[in-house]
Design a protein around this motif. Sequence first.
Motif, short mmCIF file in Angstrom:
data_model
loop_
_atom_site.label_atom_id
_atom_site.label_comp_id
_atom_site.label_asym_id
_atom_site.label_seq_id
_atom_site.Cartn_x
_atom_site.Cartn_y
_atom_site.Cartn_z
N LYS A 263 36.94 35.10 26.00
CA LYS A 263 38.13 36.02 26.26
C LYS A 263 37.88 37.27 25.14
O LYS A 263 38.24 36.85 24.06
CB LYS A 263 39.22 35.13 26.08
N LEU A 264 37.28 38.08 25.67
CA LEU A 264 36.83 39.21 24.75
C LEU A 264 37.92 40.37 24.72
O LEU A 264 38.50 40.44 25.69
CB LEU A 264 35.51 39.93 25.24
N THR A 265 38.26 40.74 23.71
CA THR A 265 39.25 41.92 23.79
C THR A 265 38.72 43.20 24.47
O THR A 265 37.44 43.41 24.71
CB THR A 265 39.69 42.32 22.43
N PRO A 266 39.83 44.08 24.74
CA PRO A 266 39.17 45.52 25.51
C PRO A 266 38.18 46.10 24.45
O PRO A 266 37.24 46.59 24.85
CB PRO A 266 40.45 46.18 25.69
N GLU A 267 38.53 46.20 23.32
CA GLU A 267 37.40 46.81 22.14
C GLU A 267 36.22 46.23 22.32
O GLU A 267 35.02 46.66 22.20
CB GLU A 267 38.04 46.50 20.92
N GLN A 268 36.02 44.92 22.41
CA GLN A 268 34.59 44.18 22.34
C GLN A 268 34.12 44.33 23.77
O GLN A 268 32.96 44.72 23.63
CB GLN A 268 35.06 42.60 22.39
N GLN B 75 29.91 47.68 26.86
CA GLN B 75 29.58 48.63 27.69
C GLN B 75 28.69 49.75 27.12
O GLN B 75 27.68 50.01 27.57
CB GLN B 75 30.97 49.03 28.15
N GLU B 76 28.99 50.25 25.81
CA GLU B 76 28.47 51.05 25.14
C GLU B 76 27.00 50.76 24.79
O GLU B 76 26.08 51.51 24.60
CB GLU B 76 29.20 51.62 23.89
N LYS B 77 26.83 49.40 24.15
CA LYS B 77 25.59 49.18 23.75
C LYS B 77 24.38 49.01 25.23
O LYS B 77 23.44 49.50 24.95
CB LYS B 77 25.54 47.53 23.41
N ILE B 78 24.96 48.68 26.14
CA ILE B 78 24.06 48.61 27.36
C ILE B 78 23.94 50.17 27.90
O ILE B 78 22.64 50.45 28.11
CB ILE B 78 24.78 47.81 28.57
N LEU B 79 24.76 51.07 27.99
CA LEU B 79 24.65 52.34 28.31
C LEU B 79 23.69 53.17 27.36
O LEU B 79 22.94 53.82 27.71
CB LEU B 79 26.04 52.95 28.26
N LYS B 80 23.82 52.93 25.97
CA LYS B 80 23.05 53.46 25.12
C LYS B 80 21.40 52.95 25.19
O LYS B 80 20.54 53.83 25.42
CB LYS B 80 23.54 53.08 23.37
N PRO C 127 33.05 36.96 30.56
CA PRO C 127 31.85 36.53 30.62
C PRO C 127 31.43 35.15 29.95
O PRO C 127 32.07 34.61 29.30
CB PRO C 127 31.12 37.60 29.53
N LEU C 128 30.13 34.83 30.39
CA LEU C 128 29.57 33.57 29.82
C LEU C 128 29.37 33.76 28.41
O LEU C 128 29.40 32.92 27.54
CB LEU C 128 28.58 33.03 30.49
N VAL C 129 28.54 35.05 27.97
CA VAL C 129 28.08 35.49 26.92
C VAL C 129 28.37 37.11 26.83
O VAL C 129 28.36 37.57 28.08
CB VAL C 129 26.84 35.20 26.61
N GLU C 130 28.49 37.73 25.89
CA GLU C 130 28.56 39.03 25.69
C GLU C 130 27.51 39.90 26.21
O GLU C 130 26.34 39.41 26.12
CB GLU C 130 28.74 39.37 24.15
#
Length: 133
Positions: free
Chosen positions: A112-117, A122-127, A31-34
């Motif tokens: 370059k985000l980790t799988p955890e990040q 993903q969880e923040k957006i879904l929530k 991503p460009l940003v998280e």
Amino acid sequence: MTIFSKIIAGDIPAYKIAEDNRFFAFLDIFPLVEGHVLVVPKIEVDKFFDVPDDYLGRMLLFAKPIAKAIEKAFPCNRCGLSVVGLEVPHAHLHLVPINGVNDLNFTRGKLKLTPEQLKAAQEKILKAMGKQQ
């Protein structure tokens, strides 16, 4: 078959945000940003303005609740939208939380985000969309 078609088919894992019969949305893994999300039509069309007319308006309506969720989930001024389409020959929208115009500068280095990040984003957006993973 493009990498996006392989993601839609489930052949390549993705951090899915939303899906319906016409569209699929998932996190950009570079991503460009998280919180950067890609929205793609399930039909494989290279150029955005070659996407059939009946898809174009619906694509924005599909993206709207995702964009609103991005604005809730990440500290930003708004959710920016960009159509570039040079890296993958499959039409797509970029939904990016932005605070300034430079946040949509695709010549900048990508994160370059980790799988955890990525999972956390993903969880923040879904929530924020009222969905559970």
